[in-house]
Write a protein that holds these residues in place. Structure first.
Motif, PDB file in Angstrom:
ATOM      1  N   SER A  14     -47.177  35.468 -22.389  1.00 35.20           N
ATOM      2  CA  SER A  14     -48.142  36.562 -22.414  1.00 35.20           C
ATOM      3  C   SER A  14     -49.400  36.116 -21.681  1.00 35.20           C
ATOM      4  O   SER A  14     -50.053  35.175 -22.101  1.00 35.20           O
ATOM      5  CB  SER A  14     -48.475  36.915 -23.870  1.00 35.20           C
ATOM      6  OG  SER A  14     -49.481  37.877 -23.924  1.00 35.20           O
ATOM      7  N   TRP A  15     -49.728  36.788 -20.555  1.00 35.52           N
ATOM      8  CA  TRP A  15     -50.939  36.463 -19.800  1.00 35.52           C
ATOM      9  C   TRP A  15     -51.841  37.667 -19.803  1.00 35.52           C
ATOM     10  O   TRP A  15     -51.487  38.711 -19.294  1.00 35.52           O
ATOM     11  CB  TRP A  15     -50.614  36.112 -18.347  1.00 35.52           C
ATOM     12  CG  TRP A  15     -49.914  34.836 -18.192  1.00 35.52           C
ATOM     13  CD1 TRP A  15     -50.391  33.593 -18.479  1.00 35.52           C
ATOM     14  CD2 TRP A  15     -48.593  34.625 -17.726  1.00 35.52           C
ATOM     15  NE1 TRP A  15     -49.450  32.641 -18.212  1.00 35.52           N
ATOM     16  CE2 TRP A  15     -48.346  33.251 -17.750  1.00 35.52           C
ATOM     17  CE3 TRP A  15     -47.595  35.475 -17.283  1.00 35.52           C
ATOM     18  CZ2 TRP A  15     -47.142  32.700 -17.349  1.00 35.52           C
ATOM     19  CZ3 TRP A  15     -46.408  34.935 -16.888  1.00 35.52           C
ATOM     20  CH2 TRP A  15     -46.182  33.560 -16.919  1.00 35.52           C
ATOM     21  N   ARG A  16     -53.003  37.530 -20.389  1.00 35.76           N
ATOM     22  CA  ARG A  16     -53.997  38.599 -20.413  1.00 35.76           C
ATOM     23  C   ARG A  16     -55.374  37.966 -20.350  1.00 35.76           C
ATOM     24  O   ARG A  16     -55.589  36.923 -20.931  1.00 35.76           O
ATOM     25  CB  ARG A  16     -53.897  39.415 -21.697  1.00 35.76           C
ATOM     26  CG  ARG A  16     -52.624  40.184 -21.902  1.00 35.76           C
ATOM     27  CD  ARG A  16     -52.627  41.477 -21.208  1.00 35.76           C
ATOM     28  NE  ARG A  16     -53.928  42.101 -21.395  1.00 35.76           N
ATOM     29  CZ  ARG A  16     -54.169  43.360 -21.214  1.00 35.76           C
ATOM     30  NH1 ARG A  16     -53.216  44.155 -20.856  1.00 35.76           N
ATOM     31  NH2 ARG A  16     -55.376  43.863 -21.368  1.00 35.76           N
ATOM     32  N   ASP A  17     -56.307  38.611 -19.666  1.00 36.71           N
ATOM     33  CA  ASP A  17     -57.664  38.079 -19.682  1.00 36.71           C
ATOM     34  C   ASP A  17     -58.476  38.668 -20.831  1.00 36.71           C
ATOM     35  O   ASP A  17     -59.538  38.192 -21.137  1.00 36.71           O
ATOM     36  CB  ASP A  17     -58.366  38.217 -18.332  1.00 36.71           C
ATOM     37  CG  ASP A  17     -58.569  39.649 -17.911  1.00 36.71           C
ATOM     38  OD1 ASP A  17     -58.052  40.554 -18.584  1.00 36.71           O
ATOM     39  OD2 ASP A  17     -59.246  39.863 -16.893  1.00 36.71           O
ATOM     40  N   ALA A  24     -53.064  39.433 -30.003  1.00 34.96           N
ATOM     41  CA  ALA A  24     -52.310  40.429 -30.774  1.00 34.96           C
ATOM     42  C   ALA A  24     -50.885  40.554 -30.250  1.00 34.96           C
ATOM     43  O   ALA A  24     -49.924  40.607 -31.039  1.00 34.96           O
ATOM     44  CB  ALA A  24     -53.026  41.780 -30.720  1.00 34.96           C
ATOM     45  N   VAL A  25     -50.714  40.587 -28.928  1.00 34.09           N
ATOM     46  CA  VAL A  25     -49.378  40.670 -28.335  1.00 34.09           C
ATOM     47  C   VAL A  25     -48.577  39.418 -28.679  1.00 34.09           C
ATOM     48  O   VAL A  25     -47.409  39.499 -29.070  1.00 34.09           O
ATOM     49  CB  VAL A  25     -49.460  40.863 -26.800  1.00 34.09           C
ATOM     50  CG1 VAL A  25     -48.093  40.716 -26.154  1.00 34.09           C
ATOM     51  CG2 VAL A  25     -50.060  42.221 -26.480  1.00 34.09           C
ATOM     52  N   ALA A  26     -49.196  38.249 -28.564  1.00 31.31           N
ATOM     53  CA  ALA A  26     -48.516  36.994 -28.893  1.00 31.31           C
ATOM     54  C   ALA A  26     -48.082  36.990 -30.356  1.00 31.31           C
ATOM     55  O   ALA A  26     -46.972  36.567 -30.682  1.00 31.31           O
ATOM     56  CB  ALA A  26     -49.427  35.805 -28.602  1.00 31.31           C
ATOM     57  N   SER A  27     -48.939  37.478 -31.232  1.00 32.92           N
ATOM     58  CA  SER A  27     -48.610  37.526 -32.657  1.00 32.92           C
ATOM     59  C   SER A  27     -47.419  38.442 -32.918  1.00 32.92           C
ATOM     60  O   SER A  27     -46.526  38.110 -33.714  1.00 32.92           O
ATOM     61  CB  SER A  27     -49.831  38.001 -33.445  1.00 32.92           C
ATOM     62  OG  SER A  27     -49.527  38.095 -34.818  1.00 32.92           O
ATOM     63  N   VAL A  36     -43.714  31.825 -27.950  1.00 30.03           N
ATOM     64  CA  VAL A  36     -44.730  32.302 -27.016  1.00 30.03           C
ATOM     65  C   VAL A  36     -45.529  31.128 -26.462  1.00 30.03           C
ATOM     66  O   VAL A  36     -45.974  30.269 -27.212  1.00 30.03           O
ATOM     67  CB  VAL A  36     -45.690  33.302 -27.712  1.00 30.03           C
ATOM     68  CG1 VAL A  36     -46.800  33.733 -26.778  1.00 30.03           C
ATOM     69  CG2 VAL A  36     -44.911  34.504 -28.230  1.00 30.03           C
ATOM     70  N   VAL A  37     -45.693  31.122 -25.154  1.00 26.30           N
ATOM     71  CA  VAL A  37     -46.551  30.154 -24.489  1.00 26.30           C
ATOM     72  C   VAL A  37     -47.701  30.948 -23.898  1.00 26.30           C
ATOM     73  O   VAL A  37     -47.509  31.826 -23.089  1.00 26.30           O
ATOM     74  CB  VAL A  37     -45.794  29.395 -23.387  1.00 26.30           C
ATOM     75  CG1 VAL A  37     -46.721  28.437 -22.679  1.00 26.30           C
ATOM     76  CG2 VAL A  37     -44.592  28.684 -23.968  1.00 26.30           C
TER      77      VAL A  37
END
Length: 94
Positions: A14-17, A24-27, A36-37
Motif C-alpha cells: 500500500s503506497w499513499r502519501d 487505514a487501508v493497511a489495517s 502488508v509492506v
C-alpha cells in the motif's frame, strides 16, 4: 472467509502519501490476512522496494501523486516484474 484465506499468503503493498488513509487501508488488508509492506510515501522508496527481488508482491495499491511525484515509474516496474515472473510461474503449472 475464503477471501481472507486467499489474502493470508499474499504480499500486498500500500503506497499513499496521505498517511492516515494508508494506515487505514493497511489495517483493512491485515485484517483480511494479508502481509502488508508499507505504507510508502515517496516514489523512489516504492521503486526500490519493487525492484527488491526478494520481496513478494502479489498486489499493489498506488496513489498517482506521491508528494508531488507521479508513481508511473513504480507502476511500470510492477508490470515489468510481473512479466518477468509470469513465464516461470507458467512453467511450474504445466
Amino acid at each position: 472467509m475464503k477471501r481472507a484465506n486467499r489474502c493470508r499468503d499474499a504480499g500486498d503493498w500500500s503506497w499513499r502519501d496521505d498517511y492516515q488513509v494508508a494506515l487505514a487501508v493497511a489495517s483493512l488488508l491485515e485484517g483480511a490476512g494479508a502481509n502488508v509492506v508499507g505504507p510508502v510515501g515517496w516514489a523512489e522508496e516504492a521503486l526500490s522496494l519493487v525492484e527488491d527481488a526478494s520481496a513478494q508482491i502479489d498486489a499493489a495499491i498506488l496513489d498517482v501523486d506521491l508528494h508531488g511525484q507521479k508513481s508511473y515509474a513504480v507502476a511500470a516496474a510492477l508490470a515489468r516484474r510481473k512479466n518477468q515472473l509470469a513465464p516461470d510461474l507458467l512453467s511450474r503449472v504445466r
